[in-house]
Design an enzyme around this catalytic site. Structure first.
Site, PDB file in Angstrom:
ATOM      1  N   LYS A  54       9.018 -16.210 -10.966  1.00 52.02           N
ATOM      2  CA  LYS A  54       8.322 -15.035 -11.485  1.00 52.02           C
ATOM      3  C   LYS A  54       7.317 -15.444 -12.567  1.00 52.02           C
ATOM      4  CE  LYS A  54       9.001 -10.804 -14.128  1.00 52.02           C
ATOM      5  NZ  LYS A  54       9.974  -9.976 -14.876  1.00 52.02           N
ATOM      6  N   ASP A  86      -4.577  -6.670   4.895  1.00 50.48           N
ATOM      7  CA  ASP A  86      -5.637  -7.512   5.453  1.00 50.48           C
ATOM      8  C   ASP A  86      -5.560  -8.937   4.909  1.00 50.48           C
ATOM      9  OD1 ASP A  86      -6.883  -5.516   7.043  1.00 50.48           O
ATOM     10  OD2 ASP A  86      -7.743  -4.651   5.227  1.00 50.48           O
ATOM     11  N   PHE A 105      -5.079   2.731  14.638  1.00 51.28           N
ATOM     12  CA  PHE A 105      -5.323   3.760  13.621  1.00 51.28           C
ATOM     13  C   PHE A 105      -6.320   3.211  12.611  1.00 51.28           C
ATOM     14  CE2 PHE A 105      -2.158   6.298  15.407  1.00 51.28           C
ATOM     15  CZ  PHE A 105      -2.010   7.490  14.706  1.00 51.28           C
ATOM     16  N   ASN A 155       0.840  -1.199   0.000  1.00 52.27           N
ATOM     17  CA  ASN A 155       0.000   0.000   0.000  1.00 52.27           C
ATOM     18  C   ASN A 155       0.872   1.245   0.000  1.00 52.27           C
ATOM     19  OD1 ASN A 155       0.504   0.762   2.924  1.00 52.27           O
ATOM     20  ND2 ASN A 155      -0.375  -1.287   3.169  1.00 52.27           N
TER      21      ASN A 155
END
Length: 396
Positions: A288, A278, A323, A210
């Site tokens: 890969k 999450d 938070f 993120n």
């Protein structure tokens, strides 16, 4: 801090330029600053610049006909509330540790009966040298406060610990020292802070992550340390240096972060700022994935809930703060999260506004069982200081 006085000794090294910003911060706080500039320091900053920012005469020579007629090094050593050495070079640390006195700076350090704070700055190999480690241990045993150094790239082209702590961090340490016990309300307390993003591997190259920069969590860790707290910072990957006086534990995945948090217990307070993934891929690819292959189908599984786990831990911290970064219905989501996680406070922040996620500012509301306290938009540093003060009040 009006009426407080600092004797600022500026050693030689490229980091000497940061002493100018430190002097500016101190004067802005109405702290008087009397400077000593070593000969080596004068190779990097000028006496005129230092005098202008300190608003005082710069002292440099031990055998000054005017100053030493009045035993200037004695007067200088005892005229301040605190002696600050920034940057503290390996040479200055060695002289102070071994009681040498062959220039104005070292003679003043030997003659002072006031508290001393040093902010070391030197090449990474000099910092790691056995002689410097011995000198550091001696200085700390003598009661000298050490701030930093930070880790990062250096002017010499090397990377590692040895960078001068940022002026703001040194300033905070000075303020705490000048305030005495009242300025360190969290002395003897332990804090756990999480910060930054987590990353979950898709294959050896790609990850799920993120936009978190870690700035808010790092600022909170620094603010708690400035109040005297012993802080463990469990951090996902960021580009930030560890705050002065903080123990940083580097992790990548959510499971690694949970393990590091559990290892850091017991603690008086846990502040979970990290943006934890999450979900994670059920299985990361061993090689890969190629573009020529068919688009992979991702099956995700839920990650452990770090905030809820700490809130229900057997060695639960006295205060657990979470938070909630939200883009809409911020306070409603925060209230639901507070009930669901079992923590004491949720710091709700609206990340829909530009410049918040990954930026320098934040708009938060403190959601507790007694109601909601809304704060104006401010820098993440200011939010951190205010939250640290709230935590100190709650633990008191």
């Amino acid at each position: 801090m009006s009426g407080k006085r600092i004797l600022l000794i500026v050693g030689g090294g490229i980091a000497a330029y940061k002493a100018l910003e430190l002097a500016r911060l101190l004067r802005k706080a109405d702290v008087a600053v009397r400077p000593i500039l070593t000969r080596a320091g004068a190779e990097f900053v000028t006496p005129l610049s230092l005098a202008a920012l300190c608003e005082d005469k710069v002292h440099g020579e031990l055998f000054s006909l005017t100053d030493e007629a009045e035993m200037g090094h004695i007067e200088l050593s005892r005229s301040a509330d605190l002696v600050v050495v920034a940057p503290a070079t390996a040479d200055l640390m060695a002289k102070a540790a071994n009681g040498l006195a062959d220039d104005l700076a070292s003679t003043t350090l030997l003659a002072t009966d006031k508290p001393v704070l040093m902010a070391p700055a030197m090449n990474v190999r000099m910092w790691g040298h056995a002689a410097t480690r011995r000198n550091l241990a001696t200085l700390q045993a003598d009661g000298v406060t050490i701030v930093g150094p930070d880790e990062g790239p250096m002017a010499c082209g090397e990377y590692g610990p040895g960078r001068l702590a940022e002026p703001a961090a040194i300033f905070q340490a000075i303020m705490a020292a000048l305030a005495g016990p009242a300025g360190r309300p969290l002395a003897g307390r332990r804090a756990l802070v999480t910060a930054g993003p987590t990353v979950e591997p898709l294959d050896p190259v790609r990850v799920l992550t993120n936009r978190s920069s870690g700035r808010q969590g790092y600022a909170i860790a620094e603010a708690l340390a400035a109040l005297g707290c012993e802080v463990t910072l469990v951090s996902g990957p960021t580009a930030l240096p560890a705050p002065a006086g903080v123990v940083r534990v580097d992790v990548e995945t959510a499971r690694e972060m949970l393990a590091a948090c559990q290892a850091a217990l017991p603690a008086d307070v846990a502040v979970c700022v990290a943006a934890v993934a999450d979900w994670r891929p059920e299985a990361a690819g061993a090689a890969k994935a190629r573009k020529a292959d068919a688009a992979p189908v991702l099956k995700l599984v839920e990650n452990p809930d770090i905030l809820a786990t700490l809130s229900r831990a057997q060695a639960r911290p006295k205060l657990v703060v979470g938070f909630a970064a939200e883009t809409h219905d911020v306070e409603a989501h925060a209230q639901a999260k507070l009930a669901r996680k079992g923590c004491d406070w949720i710091v709700a922040n609206d990340v829909s506004a530009p410049g918040v996620m990954g930026g320098e500012t934040n708009t938060v509301a403190i959601v507790g069982r007694g109601g909601i306290e809304r704060w104006e938009r401010a820098s993440k540093t200011d939010v951190a200081r205010r939250l640290a003060a709230r935590i100190a009040e709650a633990l008191a």
